[in-house]
Every structure is written in C-alpha cells, then in structure tokens.
Design a protein around this motif. Structure first.
Motif, short mmCIF file in Angstrom:
data_model
loop_
_atom_site.label_atom_id
_atom_site.label_comp_id
_atom_site.label_asym_id
_atom_site.label_seq_id
_atom_site.Cartn_x
_atom_site.Cartn_y
_atom_site.Cartn_z
N ILE A 1 0.82 -1.21 0.00
CA ILE A 1 0.00 0.00 0.00
C ILE A 1 0.86 1.27 0.00
N HIS A 2 2.07 1.17 0.53
CA HIS A 2 2.96 2.33 0.47
C HIS A 2 3.58 2.48 -0.92
N ALA A 3 3.76 1.36 -1.61
CA ALA A 3 4.31 1.41 -2.97
C ALA A 3 3.25 1.88 -3.97
N TYR A 4 1.98 1.52 -3.73
CA TYR A 4 0.90 1.86 -4.66
C TYR A 4 -0.30 2.41 -3.88
N PRO A 5 -0.14 3.59 -3.28
CA PRO A 5 -1.20 4.12 -2.41
C PRO A 5 -2.50 4.47 -3.13
N GLU A 6 -2.42 4.71 -4.43
CA GLU A 6 -3.63 5.06 -5.19
C GLU A 6 -4.41 3.84 -5.63
N ALA A 7 -3.77 2.66 -5.57
CA ALA A 7 -4.40 1.47 -6.12
C ALA A 7 -4.71 0.39 -5.09
N CYS A 8 -3.98 0.39 -3.96
CA CYS A 8 -4.09 -0.71 -3.00
C CYS A 8 -4.69 -0.25 -1.68
N PHE A 9 -5.64 -1.05 -1.18
CA PHE A 9 -6.40 -0.68 0.02
C PHE A 9 -6.38 -1.84 1.01
N PRO A 10 -5.99 -1.59 2.27
CA PRO A 10 -5.81 -2.67 3.23
C PRO A 10 -7.05 -3.04 4.05
N MET A 11 -7.07 -4.32 4.42
CA MET A 11 -7.98 -4.82 5.45
C MET A 11 -7.12 -5.40 6.57
N LEU A 12 -7.72 -5.60 7.72
CA LEU A 12 -7.07 -6.33 8.79
C LEU A 12 -8.00 -7.43 9.28
N GLY A 13 -7.43 -8.55 9.66
CA GLY A 13 -8.24 -9.65 10.18
C GLY A 13 -7.42 -10.90 10.36
N MET A 14 -8.03 -11.89 10.99
CA MET A 14 -7.39 -13.18 11.19
C MET A 14 -8.18 -14.25 10.44
N HIS A 15 -7.55 -14.85 9.46
CA HIS A 15 -8.12 -15.94 8.67
C HIS A 15 -8.47 -17.10 9.61
N PRO A 16 -9.59 -17.78 9.38
CA PRO A 16 -9.94 -18.89 10.28
C PRO A 16 -8.88 -19.98 10.38
N CYS A 17 -8.11 -20.18 9.32
CA CYS A 17 -7.05 -21.19 9.38
C CYS A 17 -5.86 -20.72 10.22
N SER A 18 -5.86 -19.45 10.59
CA SER A 18 -4.81 -18.92 11.47
C SER A 18 -5.22 -18.98 12.94
N VAL A 19 -6.43 -19.43 13.19
CA VAL A 19 -6.93 -19.53 14.57
C VAL A 19 -6.37 -20.82 15.19
N LYS A 20 -5.21 -20.66 15.82
CA LYS A 20 -4.52 -21.80 16.42
C LYS A 20 -3.84 -21.35 17.70
N GLY A 21 -3.64 -22.28 18.64
CA GLY A 21 -2.89 -21.99 19.85
C GLY A 21 -3.41 -20.75 20.55
N ASP A 22 -2.51 -19.84 20.85
CA ASP A 22 -2.86 -18.61 21.55
C ASP A 22 -3.31 -17.55 20.55
N TRP A 23 -4.39 -17.85 19.85
CA TRP A 23 -4.84 -16.97 18.78
C TRP A 23 -5.33 -15.61 19.31
N GLN A 24 -5.81 -15.61 20.58
CA GLN A 24 -6.30 -14.35 21.13
C GLN A 24 -5.20 -13.29 21.17
N THR A 25 -3.98 -13.72 21.55
CA THR A 25 -2.87 -12.79 21.63
C THR A 25 -2.51 -12.25 20.24
N GLU A 26 -2.49 -13.14 19.24
CA GLU A 26 -2.16 -12.71 17.88
C GLU A 26 -3.25 -11.78 17.34
N LEU A 27 -4.50 -12.09 17.61
CA LEU A 27 -5.59 -11.23 17.14
C LEU A 27 -5.48 -9.85 17.76
N GLU A 28 -5.13 -9.77 19.02
CA GLU A 28 -4.98 -8.48 19.67
C GLU A 28 -3.85 -7.68 19.03
N ALA A 29 -2.77 -8.39 18.67
CA ALA A 29 -1.65 -7.71 18.00
C ALA A 29 -2.07 -7.21 16.62
#
Length: 254
Positions: A51-79
């Motif tokens: 998004i810094h290389a192409y600020p006019e074209a690229c737009f970010p989201m944030l989230g945790m993919h369900p396949c990333s929900v493992k172990g101490d996922w709460q800590t990673e989600l908070e980060a």
C-alpha cells in the motif's frame, strides 16, 4: 473502464521486480483498484509494503483468517488489532473453514464473533471466508444480524438459496475464478442474482480462472472473470466493470 479486485493476496509476491510486473499487468487490463485481505500478524507488514508502494491502487484490510486460529490466537488477534496500516477499509478475511480442521470450530466461531464486533465498532464491513461451513457461518451471522452487519461473502461458491440468504443478510457475493470453471456451478443461477449484489475478485495467487487454471493466479486475470460474468448476464464488459466497481465503492467507502 475500471475493474476492482475486491480480494487479492498479491502482497505474497516479495520479489520486487516480479511485483512491479504483476501491478503493471493489472493496470494494462484496467484493474486499478485492489483490496488486500489480511490473514495473520505476519502478513500485515507485507500489506503495508504494497500500500505504500501503490497508495492510489491498493487498500488494506485487517483480520485473522480462520485457518490462522490456532494456539494462543487471542494474543495474535490483539496484535493484529493494534497494527497500523493507515486507513482501514474492512475487517477480513475472517470466518469459518471446516475443510482443513473441524476440531477447533468453537475457537473459530469465537474469533469470528470477536472480529465482527470489532468491525461494527469501527463502522466497517467484514469480508467472509467460508469453506465447507455455510450452516455454521449463517448461524453466526443470524445471531449478529443488525444494521451494522454488512460486507462480502468472499469466493462465493454456494447455491442459489445460499446466495439469496447471504444477500438478505446484507452481503455482496464475491465472484472469482470459479465462475469460469466448467463444473463450478455458479453459471447455473448467477443470472438470477441482480448485478447490484455482486463484486469481482481473484483471490490471487489462488483459483486462477480459465484459461490459466492450474497456474498461479494474479489480479490482472480479473479480466477473465469479468468477461465470463458479462457472458452470463448477456451484457458487455464495461457494464460489468462499472456496476461491480460501483458496488465495491458502496461497500468500502472508497
């Protein structure tokens, strides 16, 4: 003509030269708006680079993919929640995936609900990953249904009834490469869904459309998805581009 890829992991390409080529081919094909779904904490920095290389074209989201929900996922989600990607356009991709692992459904549902609440608190749409989990996903959405719940069913591969149920809940259908597959199934009912409920996506580098099926996908290939949608709706490419891009602006606010 402006095409919008509402779901691409183009940031996975870390070779600078190859990434320039990927982006240039997008622009050559009229794909000038790319929305980048986050999957875990490690992917945040990759999205930031793009998004810094192409600020006019690229737009970010944030989230945790369900396949990333493992172990101490709460800590990673908070980060992830504390990550800085500038203006945020959606929470995603989030949801439920029972293809790879059915044993952690409880955690996946909990993570899904927490992120829906996060999106509502920010007034943002959600982008849903749903794989072999329509019943479970709809159950959560019915519980969470209110005037703030909205977004996209990414990579929609359900049937007509499920499509209508998603629309009734306030969601758009993300249509990607599967629509070009001979036995993909979407062509059997898609024309019955108003184009006003559809957005386009690639999910690159996955799910390449025909004629590149089986090879790595890229956002420039959105042109093939749009052409197939135009064929199904018996209209022209520009009409599909205009309507689906307008839909994306309605969802993301940009």
């Amino acid at each position: 003509m402006i095409l919008t890829d509402t779901h691409t992991h183009l940031y996975y390409e870390q070779d600078a030269g190859k990434r320039v080529g990927l982006m240039q081919r997008c622009f050559d094909n009229g794909v000038s708006r790319l929305f980048l779904p986050n999957v875990d904490l490690a992917s945040v920095s990759k999205i930031n680079e793009l998004i810094h290389a192409y600020p006019e074209a690229c737009f970010p989201m944030l989230g945790m993919h369900p396949c990333s929900v493992k172990g101490d996922w709460q800590t990673e989600l908070e980060a992830i929640k504390q990550s800085n990607v500038g203006t945020l356009y959606a929470i995603g991709e989030i949801g439920i995936d029972l293809y790879w692992d059915k044993t952690n459904l409880t955690d996946q549902v909990q993570a899904f609900k927490q992120q829906i609440a996060w999106a509502k608190s920010l007034g943002l749409p959600i982008v849903i990953h749903c794989r072999e989990a329509f019943n479970e996903t709809f159950e959560v959405l019915e519980e969470e249904k209110d005037d703030l719940l909205r977004g996209i069913f990414h990579c929609f591969t359900g049937n007509h009834e499920q499509a209508q149920r998603a629309i009734d809940l306030g969601f758009y259908l993300g249509i990607g490469g599967v629509v070009t597959y001979k036995n993909g199934g979407l062509d059997k009912f898609l024309q019955q869904i108003d184009l006003g409920h559809i957005v386009l996506e690639t999910d690159s580098p996955y799910l390449s459309p025909v004629p590149h099926r089986g090879k790595p996908n890229e956002s420039s290939y959105l042109i093939y998805v749009a052409q197939k949608v135009a064929e199904i709706y018996q209209t022209d490419l520009e009409t599909v581009a205009n309507i689906t891009t307008a839909n994306s602006k309605q969802i993301f606010g940009v």
